[in-house]
Structures are given as structure tokens and as C-alpha cells.
Design a protein around this motif. Structure first.
Motif, mmCIF file in Angstrom:
data_model
loop_
_atom_site.group_PDB
_atom_site.id
_atom_site.type_symbol
_atom_site.label_atom_id
_atom_site.label_comp_id
_atom_site.label_asym_id
_atom_site.label_seq_id
_atom_site.Cartn_x
_atom_site.Cartn_y
_atom_site.Cartn_z
ATOM 1 N N PHE A 2 -0.052 -4.485 -7.399
ATOM 2 C CA PHE A 2 1.353 -4.772 -7.167
ATOM 3 C C PHE A 2 1.945 -5.497 -8.375
ATOM 4 O O PHE A 2 1.291 -6.339 -8.989
ATOM 5 C CB PHE A 2 1.525 -5.654 -5.921
ATOM 6 C CG PHE A 2 1.595 -4.886 -4.635
ATOM 7 C CD1 PHE A 2 0.569 -4.035 -4.268
ATOM 8 C CD2 PHE A 2 2.679 -5.021 -3.793
ATOM 9 C CE1 PHE A 2 0.612 -3.326 -3.082
ATOM 10 C CE2 PHE A 2 2.741 -4.321 -2.597
ATOM 11 C CZ PHE A 2 1.697 -3.468 -2.239
ATOM 12 N N HIS A 3 3.194 -5.136 -8.687
ATOM 13 C CA HIS A 3 3.933 -5.823 -9.741
ATOM 14 C C HIS A 3 5.013 -6.698 -9.105
ATOM 15 O O HIS A 3 5.261 -6.617 -7.899
ATOM 16 C CB HIS A 3 4.577 -4.809 -10.690
ATOM 17 C CG HIS A 3 3.590 -3.892 -11.342
ATOM 18 N ND1 HIS A 3 2.626 -4.325 -12.215
ATOM 19 C CD2 HIS A 3 3.427 -2.539 -11.238
ATOM 20 C CE1 HIS A 3 1.901 -3.308 -12.635
ATOM 21 N NE2 HIS A 3 2.365 -2.204 -12.057
ATOM 22 N N LEU A 4 5.652 -7.521 -9.928
ATOM 23 C CA LEU A 4 6.709 -8.392 -9.427
ATOM 24 C C LEU A 4 7.793 -7.579 -8.727
ATOM 25 O O LEU A 4 8.272 -7.948 -7.647
ATOM 26 C CB LEU A 4 7.312 -9.200 -10.579
ATOM 27 C CG LEU A 4 8.537 -10.075 -10.227
ATOM 28 C CD1 LEU A 4 8.172 -11.089 -9.159
ATOM 29 C CD2 LEU A 4 9.061 -10.761 -11.482
ATOM 30 N N ALA A 5 8.175 -6.458 -9.316
ATOM 31 C CA ALA A 5 9.217 -5.619 -8.721
ATOM 32 C C ALA A 5 8.804 -5.120 -7.342
ATOM 33 O O ALA A 5 9.642 -4.979 -6.443
ATOM 34 C CB ALA A 5 9.524 -4.433 -9.634
ATOM 35 N N ASP A 6 7.502 -4.860 -7.145
ATOM 36 C CA ASP A 6 7.039 -4.367 -5.851
ATOM 37 C C ASP A 6 7.200 -5.424 -4.763
ATOM 38 O O ASP A 6 7.518 -5.093 -3.609
ATOM 39 C CB ASP A 6 5.568 -3.943 -5.948
ATOM 40 C CG ASP A 6 5.363 -2.795 -6.923
ATOM 41 O OD1 ASP A 6 6.292 -1.979 -7.076
ATOM 42 O OD2 ASP A 6 4.283 -2.733 -7.538
ATOM 43 N N PHE A 7 6.987 -6.671 -5.103
ATOM 44 C CA PHE A 7 7.167 -7.737 -4.107
ATOM 45 C C PHE A 7 8.649 -7.888 -3.732
ATOM 46 O O PHE A 7 8.983 -8.184 -2.589
ATOM 47 C CB PHE A 7 6.596 -9.060 -4.635
ATOM 48 C CG PHE A 7 5.097 -9.094 -4.635
ATOM 49 C CD1 PHE A 7 4.380 -9.235 -3.455
ATOM 50 C CD2 PHE A 7 4.395 -8.963 -5.825
ATOM 51 C CE1 PHE A 7 2.995 -9.251 -3.451
ATOM 52 C CE2 PHE A 7 3.005 -8.975 -5.836
ATOM 53 C CZ PHE A 7 2.303 -9.119 -4.643
ATOM 54 N N LEU A 8 9.532 -7.667 -4.700
ATOM 55 C CA LEU A 8 10.957 -7.680 -4.384
ATOM 56 C C LEU A 8 11.312 -6.493 -3.479
ATOM 57 O O LEU A 8 12.151 -6.615 -2.582
ATOM 58 C CB LEU A 8 11.780 -7.620 -5.668
ATOM 59 C CG LEU A 8 11.740 -8.876 -6.537
ATOM 60 C CD1 LEU A 8 12.443 -8.630 -7.866
ATOM 61 C CD2 LEU A 8 12.374 -10.055 -5.819
ATOM 62 N N THR A 9 10.660 -5.367 -3.704
ATOM 63 C CA THR A 9 10.873 -4.209 -2.842
ATOM 64 C C THR A 9 10.453 -4.532 -1.413
ATOM 65 O O THR A 9 11.125 -4.129 -0.450
ATOM 66 C CB THR A 9 10.077 -2.993 -3.356
ATOM 67 O OG1 THR A 9 10.451 -2.729 -4.703
ATOM 68 C CG2 THR A 9 10.358 -1.764 -2.511
ATOM 69 N N LEU A 10 9.361 -5.255 -1.258
ATOM 70 C CA LEU A 10 8.930 -5.663 0.071
ATOM 71 C C LEU A 10 9.937 -6.625 0.703
ATOM 72 O O LEU A 10 10.080 -6.665 1.935
ATOM 73 C CB LEU A 10 7.544 -6.309 0.004
ATOM 74 C CG LEU A 10 6.393 -5.363 -0.363
ATOM 75 C CD1 LEU A 10 5.080 -6.131 -0.473
ATOM 76 C CD2 LEU A 10 6.266 -4.250 0.671
ATOM 77 N N GLY A 11 10.630 -7.389 -0.131
ATOM 78 C CA GLY A 11 11.713 -8.233 0.386
ATOM 79 C C GLY A 11 12.816 -7.387 0.995
ATOM 80 O O GLY A 11 13.408 -7.740 2.035
ATOM 81 N N ASN A 12 13.103 -6.252 0.363
ATOM 82 C CA ASN A 12 14.054 -5.289 0.902
ATOM 83 C C ASN A 12 13.603 -4.827 2.287
ATOM 84 O O ASN A 12 14.381 -4.834 3.251
ATOM 85 C CB ASN A 12 14.145 -4.113 -0.082
ATOM 86 C CG ASN A 12 14.956 -2.933 0.436
ATOM 87 O OD1 ASN A 12 15.567 -2.977 1.487
ATOM 88 N ND2 ASN A 12 14.938 -1.850 -0.321
#
Length: 208
Positions: free
Chosen positions: A15-25
């Protein structure tokens, strides 16, 4: 370390930082569905408005994850799939659940809401399989075929406006029409329009 634990840890390392933000979505979308259900149980308009408020929050996560992925050059097939699955929840299922909670509960309304979600799923699937073909020399997709699914935040805004003015349930804008065995609330046609625009192949939206 057990094999299952090693696989789990390996997945997290992917997982990258952007992926964790996607999970926030995705988390915003699930929260929105729960709050819509809570409104149906409680009748408290604050729950409905909180559900609607999570739509722009999900949109913020959706915008940020893309920008961070581009800035850090972290695009991946995993990220693309995460983004699509999260968008289905936040901008497909959640608005449909909110519409149902708002009073779009006739038989025709339910059919329209299902159609809307199916259009969103189809729109995202089509994008995933055509993104590479649509990408320009720089690897960036120049335009969307059909409206992007996050445009459903406009539907959520309409429902929030209706809730703010006490126009939910029997008082919903447009009233209700009996058509054959089922009831249709004309407001649900906004969902039909949104879904149809999403799957349009003739409508091209420049990607900023």
C-alpha cells in the motif's frame, strides 16, 4: 511469523500513501450508508444531513489520492482497483441509500436507484479496461467517456437541500405518481439521468 500473517504484512507493505487516502474515501461511503440507515430508524434529520456531508468528504479523499499518487509516481493496478471499489460505495451505493432514506421508496424509485448503481459500476469497469487505450503519450487519460461517478455528489446536495427545508418523506419535492402497480417519485428521475450520463459513450469530459 505464520504464513497468513506474512501474506497480510506483505499486502500492507504494497500500500502507498495514496491508497490509504482511497480507503478514507471508502470509509466515508460506508459511514454515509450507516447514517442513512440510522435516519430511517430515528427520524432525526441531523443523521440524514451527516450522511449527506460525508459525500464531499469522500470527494476530497478521492481528489487527494489522485494528486498524491501523481506527485509521488505511485500509480499501480492495486490503486486503480481500490479507487473504483471505493467510488462504487461512496458515489454509487451511498447516494442511492440516501435517496431511499429521503423517501424514494416506491417500486419505480427502487428500480431507478438500482439502475443508477449499476450504471456507476459499469462506468467504473469500462474506465478500468479502457484507461490504457485512452491514455496519451504521457500516460495520462485525456478525457472521460461519460460523466465521472463522483458527480453524484450533486444528487446528494439536492437531497441535503430537501432535508434542510423539511422536504423528506411524504413532503419530498415533486410528490408521487401512481404508475401501474408501483409508485414513482419524479425526483428519482435525477438518479436515472445521472446514471445514463455516466454510461454515455458519446459524452466526453476533459480530465483535468
Amino acid at each position: 511469523m505464520q504464513p497468513a500473517a506474512r501474506r497480510h504484512f506483505s499486502m500492507l507493505r504494497g500500500f502507498h500513501l495514496a491508497d490509504f487516502l482511497t480507503l478514507g474515501n471508502a470509509a466515508c461511503g460506508v459511514g454515509s450508508v450507516f447514517l442513512a440507515m440510522l435516519y430511517l430508524a430515528s427520524g432525526d434529520t441531523s443523521h440524514f444531513l451527516a450522511s449527506a456531508a460525508l459525500a464531499p468528504a469522500a470527494l476530497a479523499f478521492d481528489v487527494l489520492d489522485g494528486r498524491i499518487a501523481r506527485a509521488r509516481h505511485e500509480h499501480s493496478p492495486l490503486g486503480r482497483e481500490l479507487d473504483s471499489l471505493s467510488d462504487v460505495i461512496s458515489f454509487g451505493v451511498a447516494p442511492a441509500a440516501l435517496g431511499f432514506a429521503a423517501g424514494l421508496q416506491g417500486g419505480w424509485d427502487a428500480a431507478v436507484l438500482v439502475y443508477f448503481v449499476c450504471c456507476g459500476v459499469s462506468r467504473l469497469a469500462r474506465y478500468n479496461v479502457t484507461a490504457d487505450a485512452l491514455a496519451g503519450a504521457g500516460g495520462k487519460v485525456a478525457y472521460f467517456e461519460g460523466t465521472p461517478i463522483p458527480t453524484s455528489v450533486l444528487l446528494t446536495a439536492v437531497l441535503a437541500w430537501a432535508a434542510w427545508h423539511g422536504r423528506l418523506g411524504d413532503a419530498i419535492y415533486g410528490g408521487a405518481i401512481a404508475l401501474g402497480p408501483w409508485v414513482l417519485h419524479p425526483l428519482s428521475l435525477l438518479f436515472a439521468l445521472s446514471g445514463t450520463l455516466m454510461v454515455s459513450k458519446t459524452l466526453r469530459i476533459p480530465k483535468l
